[in-house]
Design a protein around this motif. Sequence first.
Motif, short mmCIF file in Angstrom:
data_model
loop_
_atom_site.label_atom_id
_atom_site.label_comp_id
_atom_site.label_asym_id
_atom_site.label_seq_id
_atom_site.Cartn_x
_atom_site.Cartn_y
_atom_site.Cartn_z
N ALA A 186 33.44 42.77 44.11
CA ALA A 186 33.77 42.69 42.59
C ALA A 186 34.51 43.58 42.04
O ALA A 186 35.25 43.18 41.02
CB ALA A 186 31.93 43.31 42.13
N ASP A 187 34.92 44.58 42.78
CA ASP A 187 36.19 45.59 42.33
C ASP A 187 37.46 44.93 42.47
O ASP A 187 38.41 45.47 41.59
CB ASP A 187 36.21 46.74 43.03
N VAL A 188 37.55 43.73 43.05
CA VAL A 188 38.81 43.17 43.20
C VAL A 188 39.09 41.71 42.46
O VAL A 188 39.83 40.95 42.63
CB VAL A 188 39.54 42.87 44.69
N GLN A 189 38.01 41.54 41.56
CA GLN A 189 38.10 40.15 40.83
C GLN A 189 39.03 40.57 39.58
O GLN A 189 39.07 41.57 38.97
CB GLN A 189 36.68 39.99 40.45
N ASP A 190 39.59 39.37 39.40
CA ASP A 190 40.35 39.38 37.99
C ASP A 190 39.65 38.98 36.83
O ASP A 190 40.03 39.03 35.63
CB ASP A 190 41.80 38.59 38.26
N ASP A 191 38.65 38.27 37.17
CA ASP A 191 37.76 37.43 36.19
C ASP A 191 36.58 38.27 35.97
O ASP A 191 35.70 38.38 36.76
CB ASP A 191 37.52 36.16 36.33
N ALA A 192 36.20 38.90 34.69
CA ALA A 192 34.96 39.59 34.75
C ALA A 192 33.64 38.79 34.87
O ALA A 192 32.63 39.31 35.38
CB ALA A 192 34.92 40.33 33.22
N ARG A 193 33.61 37.60 34.67
CA ARG A 193 32.56 36.58 34.92
C ARG A 193 32.29 36.77 36.70
O ARG A 193 31.21 36.64 37.14
CB ARG A 193 32.72 35.34 34.61
N GLN A 194 33.22 36.56 37.33
CA GLN A 194 33.31 36.68 38.63
C GLN A 194 32.74 37.94 39.28
O GLN A 194 32.13 38.12 40.16
CB GLN A 194 34.41 36.24 39.53
N GLU A 195 33.38 38.91 38.62
CA GLU A 195 33.01 40.44 39.11
C GLU A 195 31.39 40.43 39.01
O GLU A 195 30.74 41.04 39.72
CB GLU A 195 33.84 41.17 38.11
N LEU A 196 30.97 40.05 37.63
CA LEU A 196 29.50 39.92 37.49
C LEU A 196 28.73 39.18 38.52
O LEU A 196 27.69 39.95 39.22
CB LEU A 196 29.07 39.39 36.10
N VAL A 197 29.25 38.14 38.92
CA VAL A 197 28.90 37.32 39.97
C VAL A 197 28.18 38.48 41.26
O VAL A 197 27.18 38.51 41.98
CB VAL A 197 29.23 36.25 40.30
N TRP A 198 29.36 39.07 41.75
CA TRP A 198 29.55 39.83 42.91
C TRP A 198 28.61 40.94 42.83
O TRP A 198 27.99 41.43 43.75
CB TRP A 198 30.90 40.18 43.25
N ASP A 199 28.75 41.65 41.67
CA ASP A 199 28.07 42.87 41.48
C ASP A 199 26.51 42.66 41.29
O ASP A 199 25.64 43.12 42.00
CB ASP A 199 28.34 43.29 39.88
N GLN A 200 25.97 41.21 40.73
CA GLN A 200 24.72 41.00 41.01
C GLN A 200 24.22 40.68 42.38
O GLN A 200 23.02 40.94 42.85
CB GLN A 200 24.44 39.67 40.13
N ARG A 201 25.26 39.94 43.33
CA ARG A 201 24.82 39.90 44.48
C ARG A 201 24.58 41.20 45.39
O ARG A 201 23.64 41.40 46.10
CB ARG A 201 25.86 39.16 45.25
N ALA A 202 25.37 42.19 44.81
CA ALA A 202 25.36 43.44 45.69
C ALA A 202 24.00 44.07 45.44
O ALA A 202 23.07 44.69 46.43
CB ALA A 202 26.61 44.48 45.28
N LEU A 203 23.64 44.19 44.01
CA LEU A 203 22.20 44.74 43.59
C LEU A 203 21.10 43.83 44.32
O LEU A 203 20.04 44.58 44.83
CB LEU A 203 22.12 44.72 42.01
N ARG A 211 29.68 45.46 29.79
CA ARG A 211 30.42 45.90 28.66
C ARG A 211 31.51 45.29 28.31
O ARG A 211 31.92 44.69 27.19
CB ARG A 211 30.41 47.54 28.77
N LYS A 212 32.31 45.07 29.38
CA LYS A 212 33.50 44.23 29.36
C LYS A 212 33.42 42.77 28.93
O LYS A 212 34.04 42.24 28.22
CB LYS A 212 34.21 44.13 30.74
N LEU A 213 32.28 42.07 29.18
CA LEU A 213 31.95 41.08 28.74
C LEU A 213 30.92 40.87 27.49
O LEU A 213 31.05 39.77 26.82
CB LEU A 213 30.75 40.13 29.83
N GLY A 214 30.94 41.92 26.67
CA GLY A 214 30.46 42.05 25.42
C GLY A 214 29.03 41.88 25.37
O GLY A 214 28.46 41.81 24.32
N GLU A 215 28.48 41.98 26.51
CA GLU A 215 26.73 41.97 26.55
C GLU A 215 26.31 43.28 26.74
O GLU A 215 26.07 43.74 27.46
CB GLU A 215 26.55 40.98 27.83
N LEU A 216 26.29 43.72 25.62
CA LEU A 216 25.81 45.22 25.25
C LEU A 216 24.39 45.87 25.71
O LEU A 216 24.35 46.62 26.32
CB LEU A 216 26.45 45.79 23.92
#
Length: 152
Positions: free
Chosen positions: A54-71, A107-112
């Motif tokens: 997740a930390d090496v993604q350039d796209d916030a949506r892809q970062e979110l996918v990886w963060d969700q997988r981790a959790l 937050r980056k995606l505006g989904e506050l």
Amino acid sequence: MITEPVLLRIGEAVQLGHSGERAAARVLFTQIWDEIGGGQGDPLHVCTLAHGMADVQDDARQELVWDQRALAAVDGLTDERVARAGVPLSVAGLLPSLHLNLSECYRKLGELDSAREHLRHAEATIGALGDDDYGRLIRDGLAKVAEGLREA
């Protein structure tokens, strides 16, 4: 001390990302992901890899996918498994960082609303961390995300 070969390779990919070689890190993470069976692999490997990827993604949506997988992978972890791998945290100690990353991503995606929800989860689980460098790093991250959400 971590001795498992898969976790050591994940650590190498994390270091590539920290040194600015994000594309190379993504390649190595992808290779390891395929080797461990993707999301069906050992939950510790999945969680650790996805957290780093997740930390090496350039796209916030892809970062979110990886963060969700981790959790999601945390549900399959036990303290015994984490300790056997030499990871110096309990399962509960992993949660603040995972929720912090999700909060920042939302937050980056505006989904506050989602960002605030994960910030609350991170704050609720922060007591599992000690007063050491790692604990201070996560607490500082929480303060920064909370400030960003107040400004939003």
